[in-house]
Design an enzyme around this catalytic site. Sequence first.
Site, short mmCIF file in Angstrom:
data_model
loop_
_atom_site.label_atom_id
_atom_site.label_comp_id
_atom_site.label_asym_id
_atom_site.label_seq_id
_atom_site.Cartn_x
_atom_site.Cartn_y
_atom_site.Cartn_z
N TYR A 120 0.84 -1.18 0.00
CA TYR A 120 0.00 0.00 0.00
C TYR A 120 0.87 1.23 0.00
O TYR A 120 1.62 1.45 0.95
CB TYR A 120 -0.90 -0.01 1.23
N TRP A 122 2.63 4.86 0.16
CA TRP A 122 3.20 5.47 1.36
C TRP A 122 4.44 4.82 1.96
O TRP A 122 4.92 5.28 2.98
CB TRP A 122 2.14 5.56 2.47
#
Length: 636
Positions: A120, A122
């Site tokens: 994910y 980030w």
Amino acid sequence: MMALGPDFGNTEAMRRVPSLSHWGAFTALVDGDRVVGVEPFPGDPNPSPILAGIPDAVHSRLRIAQPAVRRGWLERRDRARDGSDTFVAVSWDDAIALVGDEMTRVRAARGAAGIFCGSYGWSAAGRLHHARSVARRLCFLGGGAVDQSSNYSWGAGEGLLQRVIGTAGPVNGVGTDWASVLEHTKLILAFGGLPTRNAQVTSGGALTHRLPGWLDRAHAAGIRLISLTPIGRDTPQGADHIAIRPGTDAALMLGILRLLIMAARTDEAFLARYTTGWPELRASILTDQYQLQAVAAVTGVPAATIQDLAEALYQHRSLITLTWSLQRAEAGEQPYWAAIALAAALGQIGLPGGGFGFGHGSIGGAGEPRLAIPGPDFALPANPGGLTIPAARIADMLLHPGEAYRWRGEDHRYPAVDLVYWAGGNPFHHHQDLNRFGRAWCQPQTIIVQEPWWTPTARRADIVLPATTVLERNDIGGSSRDPAVIAMHQAIPPVGDARADFAIGQAIADRLGYGAAFGEGLDEIGWCRKLYDRFVAASRLTLPTFEAFWQAGHITLPAPKAPAVLFDQFRRDPDRHPLGTPSGRIELCADADLGHRPHWRPATEHGPLQLLTPQPKDRLHAQIDFAGPSLAHKIQ
């Protein structure tokens, strides 16, 4: 003429190394093999204080020192991943062999459907060592995997926008920019507020943080800014605050639209030419549900205030903007649809400074004037498996393999996943129901996690591969929201036995027999050069050479020749520039998957309290939660 970054010179006492994080560009102060401090980019008017936590994070006691295997999985292949098991340290050779053998075993038994390429965003601002991209490259070149689409941040909004306006671009910060707003807008109606703390972060990093400055200039220009949010502290200085009950934004917008209809103040010519479904939507709004006093009772906004908002929107060039947070709720896509409908009824979509937008108060760079070119990135190979699930449905997939579900108007079935490869990210922070997710996490046969720190996700893995932080490798950073590309120089050797993300992927690909395709014969600097040269070629601009860029520390792109206005070409000629919808127009009615038309309904669960979880000012999600800025704000 390109603006080159400063000369990041060295001194005998301390080395100064340029780099980048999601919180902004910075210079690392390095003494020997330790990062002892950071300095924000000197041209940043509002540097994030979170940058101060980077040295703590790099040298944290929570760093994963060497490859490790969970004892229960190693000895008996159990799936008791509750975070309480001990880990056995292993060599890199043994770890890579375990990973390769597991991927080979599962692929032989299940094919691409047996491997979930979980990750994910980030994880890091750099594009070469971007963990999710590395994991997907590894899995796709090896024969494919189950991928994930969209995200937790604006997944519901994205799904709606693609159906209603034909693009998810506006929810990702692509739309009318602040330069157009300053010149033309008289009223900004900000649902969810414009919290400047959220503008500290940009996926892919940013050279400067300019939202506070844009808001100050808007105030000085006499633009009226109204913040509609339950939390008063989300209101910028000089703005008006209207307290609204959580989850009722769509009701307020449709109530305002009803007032405009009743006063014959809707732009019928615009609605007829640029939209479909207006007669049906109009009829649904002319009901008691959206009558003024009913909307006031539902939203908590006084009736007189609602009337004033309708009047102000009609009288002035207005921008209706919504934060991402509004769609992270039951029927969360409806406020987005209602905002589009309200802006369409005002007839201001496609006009400079008018219409609608999303994310201006959700992330740095949204609305930033920038040429419409992508940021640096490496192109991913195609996924031979052809499989993907919505990002937020991981638990559903792991708990209910083979079960049917509906997504974007199509029917699908969840695959049966035996192996999860998770590189970067912490789903035990951002998933919706952590108890349920914990049960789902125990279903696969093997979970591999690639991560710098012992996060809750790493502690619940079977095989853990220690990755470096941004200061322990060379990389290149940049974002499609920010007009800069930034060199990320290695500042220190890897901490412990950590390896860079791309190097980990290379070692596994070598083990699996396709290392040449994965690495393309390039070393780390060679890849940085390739990413930069690809960016330059795609930009069609005359930019400095890679050597000049790397020495300077960053380059900035020229400013756009004209401010960006969302759907300006569509407004000028909807026949030559139709939207990517079935009708080519803005669709104010759709199929049952979206609820037919914009509407509001009460939440299915009622109670005396509502929990709001705004983004904290001292960290991004759970990142460096263990570092100084976050620790300083903790209570007990």
